[in-house]
Design a protein around this motif. Structure first.
Motif, PDB file in Angstrom:
ATOM      1  N   ILE A 365       1.664  38.897  39.929  1.00 24.56           N
ATOM      2  CA  ILE A 365       1.766  38.188  38.649  1.00 24.56           C
ATOM      3  C   ILE A 365       3.223  37.747  38.532  1.00 24.56           C
ATOM      4  O   ILE A 365       4.124  38.588  38.466  1.00 24.56           O
ATOM      5  N   VAL A 366       3.442  36.445  38.539  1.00 20.91           N
ATOM      6  CA  VAL A 366       4.800  35.926  38.423  1.00 20.91           C
ATOM      7  C   VAL A 366       5.029  35.392  37.014  1.00 20.91           C
ATOM      8  O   VAL A 366       5.748  35.974  36.210  1.00 20.91           O
ATOM      9  N   LEU A 411       9.790  34.966  34.459  1.00 22.42           N
ATOM     10  CA  LEU A 411       9.028  36.109  34.949  1.00 22.42           C
ATOM     11  C   LEU A 411       8.420  36.867  33.783  1.00 22.42           C
ATOM     12  O   LEU A 411       9.124  37.438  32.953  1.00 22.42           O
ATOM     13  N   ILE A 412       7.098  36.906  33.711  1.00 18.81           N
ATOM     14  CA  ILE A 412       6.402  37.483  32.562  1.00 18.81           C
ATOM     15  C   ILE A 412       6.707  38.980  32.431  1.00 18.81           C
ATOM     16  O   ILE A 412       6.874  39.490  31.298  1.00 18.81           O
ATOM     17  N   ALA A 413       6.832  39.708  33.531  1.00 15.20           N
ATOM     18  CA  ALA A 413       7.129  41.146  33.452  1.00 15.20           C
ATOM     19  C   ALA A 413       8.523  41.376  32.870  1.00 15.20           C
ATOM     20  O   ALA A 413       8.728  42.295  32.066  1.00 15.20           O
ATOM     21  N   LYS A 442       1.412  47.177  28.186  1.00 21.00           N
ATOM     22  CA  LYS A 442       1.833  46.036  27.365  1.00 21.00           C
ATOM     23  C   LYS A 442       1.306  44.716  27.921  1.00 21.00           C
ATOM     24  O   LYS A 442       0.847  43.839  27.174  1.00 21.00           O
ATOM     25  N   LEU A 443       1.359  44.564  29.244  1.00 25.05           N
ATOM     26  CA  LEU A 443       0.862  43.333  29.858  1.00 25.05           C
ATOM     27  C   LEU A 443      -0.648  43.218  29.731  1.00 25.05           C
ATOM     28  O   LEU A 443      -1.190  42.130  29.496  1.00 25.05           O
ATOM     29  N   ASN A 450      -8.669  45.081  29.948  1.00 23.30           N
ATOM     30  CA  ASN A 450      -8.950  46.483  29.628  1.00 23.30           C
ATOM     31  C   ASN A 450      -7.993  47.427  30.340  1.00 23.30           C
ATOM     32  O   ASN A 450      -7.681  48.510  29.834  1.00 23.30           O
ATOM     33  N   SER A 451      -7.515  47.018  31.526  1.00 21.93           N
ATOM     34  CA  SER A 451      -6.486  47.798  32.218  1.00 21.93           C
ATOM     35  C   SER A 451      -5.798  46.915  33.253  1.00 21.93           C
ATOM     36  O   SER A 451      -6.363  45.919  33.718  1.00 21.93           O
TER      37      SER A 451
END
Length: 498
Positions: A365-366, A411-413, A442-443, A450-451
């Protein structure tokens, strides 16, 4: 990130290069170019677009010779213009050259050249490298015939000036003979493999080029080394400057084709291994979560999804049909392009999704674009639960070495960590398991999952036994990038996306 090909010792080498470039079109969709040498004449042609749209029979016929190089481009420095397309040519001593990677001190090199009244015609980072190499070869040694010794000396001086991650391929006359050369940066961050068929040789970013042209795989160019190739002669190798071995981990996770071999590793097998490591991670940290089916997000994650399914004992299903005529969204130039392409790229199979708890498998996930879109469509098709497992750690640091994620802010994280109140200490960020779990929660909430489960950096390290560059995950940059160079790279990328 780009793709390079060089071939010497075959009739109509440019035709073979064009074919090989199509095998690595996934490495760059913005522009392509081919350069060839016949006798004392160099010719090249490059343009915006895909290989098969640029090179017709007429253009390839003009690119005569038994040696040629080619390039497909996805810009990480410079823009998407014909002027920035590769390869580039230097008339003196006569070199045509292309590269894959990022020259991190590009602006510094430009200033160095300007001080000598040498001006550039593009914003592409290989152009100044070519001019520096040319100058170093002919410095205090102006003559018509150059030797291996002259070129090696020029490369050694060039390596002292140039910093970054790169694989180079070029053609020139050495000792009066057509010669192809290939070189890698001192850490071998960017891949380069070579092959042989009879009296001819090929150099390329991935071994799939060898497969389509029926060359035998001979190995990789060593980090910090240059290899010279001539038709009908044994390759000649020299060490330029070696500092270690840190191949880019993102090549194995996402970028390279699964049927490729890079750094003597089969990419498919490495992705299978990543799936097993992810299953171990999931079983250790996510007890109590159940799901009905495993669904890979096409196409990169399929090998990992297979082994994740085997290890967890859950069936794997095709949950999406991918539009084969849609390009790779990650390497598209703007956020708008990526969002639009995602709507074309994937369509779910409702019969597999409805009323089921789905475990999605993806490579990374970028920016978060793919996840958002997929969650929306799966909920629309009646999925009961949506879980996501990623076979890499969170991308929380920029890449300055040729992957187009060179700013923290995209970067989303990183953005979510900032929202969580995480206090950053400098540019590099590292996550312990407690913080990783909080970030996942949080993401997952942000995406409507759900996870969410990431592979930890500790398990990722098992893949290549710590011999890798994974700075985007752990902040450990093998090649130092000073603050001025970082600001220049970020400014360049933000400007090119406007």
């Amino acid at each position: 990130m780009c793709g390079i090909v060089g071939i010497i010792g075959v009739k109509d080498a440019s035709n073979k290069v064009a074919m090989a470039l199509q095998a690595i079109q996934h490495r760059g969709q913005d522009s392509a170019g081919i350069g060839a040498k016949k006798g004392n004449h160099f010719r090249y042609y490059k343009d915006i677009g895909l290989v098969h749209n640029i090179f017709n029979e007429k253009e390839l016929k003009r690119l005569e010779g038994r040696c040629a190089i080619g390039h497909v481009r996805y810009p990480t420095i410079g823009g998407n213009s014909k002027e920035d397309a590769q390869p580039f040519y230097s008339r003196w001593p006569g070199i045509i050259m292309a590269h894959n990677g990022n020259i991190t001190n590009f602006e510094e090199i430009k200033e160095h050249l300007l001080s000598q009244s040498i001006f550039l015609s593009s914003k592409c980072d290989i152009e100044p490298v070519l001019y520096i190499l040319s100058n170093e070869i002919i410095r205090d040694n102006i003559k018509r015939v150059y030797s291996f010794k002259d070129v090696v000396k020029g490369l050694k001086e060039t390596y002292k000036i140039v910093k970054g991650a790169y694989s180079l391929v070029g053609i020139m006359s050495i000792d009066g003979k057509d010669t192809m050369f290939a070189a890698r940066d001192p850490y071998g961050i960017r891949p380069a493999v070579w092959g042989k068929k009879g009296d001819s040789y090929i150099v390329c970013s991935e071994s799939v080029c060898l497969d389509v042209l029926d060359f035998d795989y001979m190995g990789s160019i060593k980090p910090g080394h240059v290899v010279f190739f001539r038709e009908g002669e044994d390759p000649v190798e020299f060490e330029i400057e070696k500092k270690g071995f840190a191949p880019c981990i993102f090549e194995y996770i996402y970028f390279a084709r699964p049927d490729s071999k890079i750094n003597d590793h089969c990419v498919y097998e490495k992705r299978m291994e990543l799936g097993r490591l992810l299953a171990d991670e999931f079983k250790e940290r996510k007890r109590g979560i159940d799901f009905d089916i495993v669904v890979p997000i096409p196409d990169t994650s399929r090998p990992s999804a297979i082994t994740f399914s085997e290890e967890t004992g859950k069936p794997i299903r095709e949950g999406f049909i991918k539009n084969r005529y849609s390009g790779r969204t990650f390497i598209m130039p703007t956020q708008g392009d990526r969002a639009s392409a995602l709507r074309l790229k994937l369509n779910p199979i409702k019969a597999e999704i409805k009323d089921k708890s789905v475990m999605l498998i993806d490579d990374s996930i970028v920016r978060g674009n793919t996840v958002k879109r997929i969650v929306e469509v799966l909920k629309g098709k009646g999925a009961r639960e949506i879980h996501l497992a990623i076979y890499s750690p969170p991308v929380i640091n920029p890449c300055y070495y040729g992957i187009d994620m060179s700013t923290h802010e995209e970067l989303i994280a990183y953005k979510v960590l900032k929202e969580m109140g995480y206090k950053f200490n400098g540019d590099s960020i590292r996550l312990d398991k407690k913080l990783l779990t909080k970030l996942e929660e949080k993401l997952a909430e942000k995406f409507g999952l759900n996870s969410l489960t990431y592979l930890s950096t500790e398990r990722l390290n098992l893949l290549l036994e710590n011999n890798r560059c994974a700075a985007c995950f752990d902040g450990d940059y093998p090649v130092n990038v000073d603050e001025k160079s970082r600001r220049c790279i970020v400014f360049d990328r933000l400007s090119s996306r406007d």
